[in-house]
Design a protein around this motif. Sequence first.
Motif, PDB file in Angstrom:
ATOM      1  N   ALA A 269       0.833  -1.196   0.000  1.00 40.84           N
ATOM      2  CA  ALA A 269       0.000   0.000   0.000  1.00 40.84           C
ATOM      3  C   ALA A 269       0.871   1.251   0.000  1.00 40.84           C
ATOM      4  CB  ALA A 269      -0.904  -0.009   1.231  1.00 40.84           C
ATOM      5  N   LYS A 270       0.278   2.344  -0.418  1.00 43.94           N
ATOM      6  CA  LYS A 270       0.976   3.623  -0.409  1.00 43.94           C
ATOM      7  C   LYS A 270       1.197   4.083   1.026  1.00 43.94           C
ATOM      8  CE  LYS A 270      -2.112   5.652  -2.992  1.00 43.94           C
ATOM      9  NZ  LYS A 270      -2.939   4.532  -3.458  1.00 43.94           N
ATOM     10  N   VAL A 271       2.223   4.915   1.201  1.00 38.15           N
ATOM     11  CA  VAL A 271       2.500   5.427   2.539  1.00 38.15           C
ATOM     12  C   VAL A 271       1.321   6.237   3.063  1.00 38.15           C
ATOM     13  CG1 VAL A 271       3.981   6.975   3.859  1.00 38.15           C
ATOM     14  CG2 VAL A 271       4.974   5.421   2.194  1.00 38.15           C
ATOM     15  N   ARG A 272       0.791   7.107   2.245  1.00 34.87           N
ATOM     16  CA  ARG A 272      -0.406   7.873   2.552  1.00 34.87           C
ATOM     17  C   ARG A 272      -1.294   7.873   1.313  1.00 34.87           C
ATOM     18  NH1 ARG A 272       0.369  11.933   6.623  1.00 34.87           N
ATOM     19  NH2 ARG A 272       1.618  10.968   8.266  1.00 34.87           N
ATOM     20  N   PRO A 273      -2.606   8.017   1.472  1.00 32.50           N
ATOM     21  CA  PRO A 273      -3.440   8.128   0.283  1.00 32.50           C
ATOM     22  C   PRO A 273      -3.148   9.421  -0.454  1.00 32.50           C
ATOM     23  CG  PRO A 273      -4.704   8.621   2.256  1.00 32.50           C
ATOM     24  CD  PRO A 273      -3.368   8.111   2.714  1.00 32.50           C
TER      25      PRO A 273
ATOM     26  N   ALA B 149       8.625  12.314   8.808  1.00 35.62           N
ATOM     27  CA  ALA B 149       7.238  12.728   8.700  1.00 35.62           C
ATOM     28  C   ALA B 149       7.020  13.125   7.243  1.00 35.62           C
ATOM     29  CB  ALA B 149       6.959  13.890   9.652  1.00 35.62           C
ATOM     30  N   GLN B 150       5.843  13.655   6.906  1.00 27.87           N
ATOM     31  CA  GLN B 150       5.672  14.047   5.517  1.00 27.87           C
ATOM     32  C   GLN B 150       6.465  15.302   5.175  1.00 27.87           C
ATOM     33  OE1 GLN B 150       1.206  13.442   4.842  1.00 27.87           O
ATOM     34  NE2 GLN B 150       2.131  12.643   2.993  1.00 27.87           N
TER      35      GLN B 150
ATOM     36  N   LEU C 129       4.375  21.200   2.546  1.00 23.36           N
ATOM     37  CA  LEU C 129       3.769  22.144   1.611  1.00 23.36           C
ATOM     38  C   LEU C 129       2.454  21.548   1.126  1.00 23.36           C
ATOM     39  CD1 LEU C 129       6.983  22.984  -0.455  1.00 23.36           C
ATOM     40  CD2 LEU C 129       6.130  24.109   1.619  1.00 23.36           C
ATOM     41  N   GLU C 130       1.363  22.230   1.357  1.00 26.17           N
ATOM     42  CA  GLU C 130       0.033  21.681   1.098  1.00 26.17           C
ATOM     43  C   GLU C 130      -0.578  22.308  -0.149  1.00 26.17           C
ATOM     44  OE1 GLU C 130      -2.054  22.528   4.703  1.00 26.17           O
ATOM     45  OE2 GLU C 130      -0.794  21.204   5.923  1.00 26.17           O
ATOM     46  N   TYR C 131      -1.230  21.467  -0.966  1.00 24.17           N
ATOM     47  CA  TYR C 131      -1.861  21.947  -2.188  1.00 24.17           C
ATOM     48  C   TYR C 131      -2.988  21.005  -2.574  1.00 24.17           C
ATOM     49  CZ  TYR C 131       2.059  18.863  -3.495  1.00 24.17           C
ATOM     50  OH  TYR C 131       2.979  17.841  -3.546  1.00 24.17           O
ATOM     51  N   ARG C 132      -3.829  21.462  -3.490  1.00 18.33           N
ATOM     52  CA  ARG C 132      -4.936  20.633  -3.987  1.00 18.33           C
ATOM     53  C   ARG C 132      -4.700  20.234  -5.439  1.00 18.33           C
ATOM     54  NH1 ARG C 132      -9.401  20.054  -1.102  1.00 18.33           N
ATOM     55  NH2 ARG C 132     -10.878  20.259  -2.841  1.00 18.33           N
TER      56      ARG C 132
ATOM     57  N   GLY D 166      -0.713  12.368   0.412  1.00 14.03           N
ATOM     58  CA  GLY D 166      -1.925  13.125   0.638  1.00 14.03           C
ATOM     59  C   GLY D 166      -2.339  13.120   2.091  1.00 14.03           C
ATOM     60  N   GLU D 167      -3.259  14.012   2.409  1.00 17.38           N
ATOM     61  CA  GLU D 167      -3.815  14.115   3.752  1.00 17.38           C
ATOM     62  C   GLU D 167      -5.335  14.074   3.675  1.00 17.38           C
ATOM     63  OE1 GLU D 167      -0.875  16.708   6.566  1.00 17.38           O
ATOM     64  OE2 GLU D 167      -2.369  17.796   5.384  1.00 17.38           O
ATOM     65  N   ASP D 168      -5.941  13.483   4.677  1.00 16.60           N
ATOM     66  CA  ASP D 168      -7.398  13.468   4.795  1.00 16.60           C
ATOM     67  C   ASP D 168      -7.739  13.648   6.263  1.00 16.60           C
ATOM     68  OD1 ASP D 168     -10.062  13.262   4.131  1.00 16.60           O
ATOM     69  OD2 ASP D 168     -10.065  11.077   4.010  1.00 16.60           O
ATOM     70  N   ASN D 169      -7.476  14.850   6.765  1.00 19.38           N
ATOM     71  CA  ASN D 169      -7.674  15.134   8.180  1.00 19.38           C
ATOM     72  C   ASN D 169      -9.141  15.455   8.474  1.00 19.38           C
ATOM     73  OD1 ASN D 169      -4.902  14.877   8.615  1.00 19.38           O
ATOM     74  ND2 ASN D 169      -4.539  17.050   8.193  1.00 19.38           N
ATOM     75  N   PHE D 170      -9.600  15.014   9.617  1.00 20.51           N
ATOM     76  CA  PHE D 170     -10.987  15.247  10.009  1.00 20.51           C
ATOM     77  C   PHE D 170     -11.278  16.743  10.055  1.00 20.51           C
ATOM     78  CE2 PHE D 170     -14.277  15.972  13.249  1.00 20.51           C
ATOM     79  CZ  PHE D 170     -15.299  15.198  12.720  1.00 20.51           C
TER      80      PHE D 170
END
Length: 367
Positions: free
Chosen positions: A133-137, A234-235, A305-308, A337-341
């Motif tokens: 599996a990928k490290v993160r989605p 970390a990421q 660094l965060e982006y869409r 990727g991140e999927d934070n609540f």
Amino acid sequence: MPQLEPEPLDAAWAAARPQSGDVPQELNDPANYLVFDRVADATGEGPAATSVDADGRLAITDPESVLGIVLGAAEPSTPEDVQAEVDALPRSADDADPADGGGAYVPDWIGVSPTPSIAPAADPQVLIRRSGAKVRPEWVIPPDNRTPYYPNTYPFSCVGRIFVWRNAATPNWTWWGTAGLLGTRTILTASHVVPWGSANWKALFVPAFYDGASIHGSWAASWVTNVRGYQRHAQGDDMAVLRLAVPLGNNLGWFGFQTYRPAWQDRNIWTLPGYPWDKDGGNRPWLHLNFPIIDDDNDGAGVELEYRADTEGGQSGAPVFAWFSGTPCVVGTHSGGEDNFGEPRQNVAAGGAALTNLLHWARSTWP
């Protein structure tokens, strides 16, 4: 080099130019690829002996030999160790601060374009994953704004697909990622592309990979000889540099790099290429142009660094870059990727001083 400011793609077109020479022949040399090594064992014997048989075929006499360069266990480093080594590098009073990044190189023969030629998408194919599996989605955030391209101009010819064998003795690679040339022999990718802990692995970098090989020829590739990166990442510091046996950068050039600054947030200037598995099975590169970095957070020893921008598995390690006074400079390497609540889904790159220090170290150590 002094700290530069990023510019929109419209301004970067001033640096564009057509190809003015032939592709260097040494890029497509069988010696780049046909390297035989011996699977490491207790005997400590060297590479297998080779000979040419009566039909002109290469014969390998050692049954333990494998195609490629077999590496032992990769030794992890820490951002603090790399920082100390960069601080200890000899510098004159005229040298720029290491935090100000490093320069790019563009060979005379190659064409330059801030945006590559658009290519048709290949027919969809059934994908069979060889890896876990990928490290993160990672997320494709509708609408999907990725575009297929043909990597025949700088800097897109500096981006390639990296194939990794966790066990060098097996015939098939285990997984792939994306990497970019950042020096004569240096490529940058994500740390999680490296098979930390394996004592018997190898990796092959193919620049400008397109439909099964480099556009510069079947032998335009290089095996990896060394790696340094942050295993316990970390990421924000999910990054590694790898040394190539063949100095591909001499013929293809390399990116510059800069330490990301928060003042660049929300500017529609960044580019993210790579080889996603959900598009053409990773056989053609795709990119997302003109997206903003919407936030930067300290994470680990680096900066997240965060982006869409849209990405998928296989793009791990891709360079996130913009143009600075006519020069493409990397500020991050795509991590996942991140999927934070309570927050919208987003994708992220690893950057900050942890990145620029690692690249300064690699350029000084692997010229």
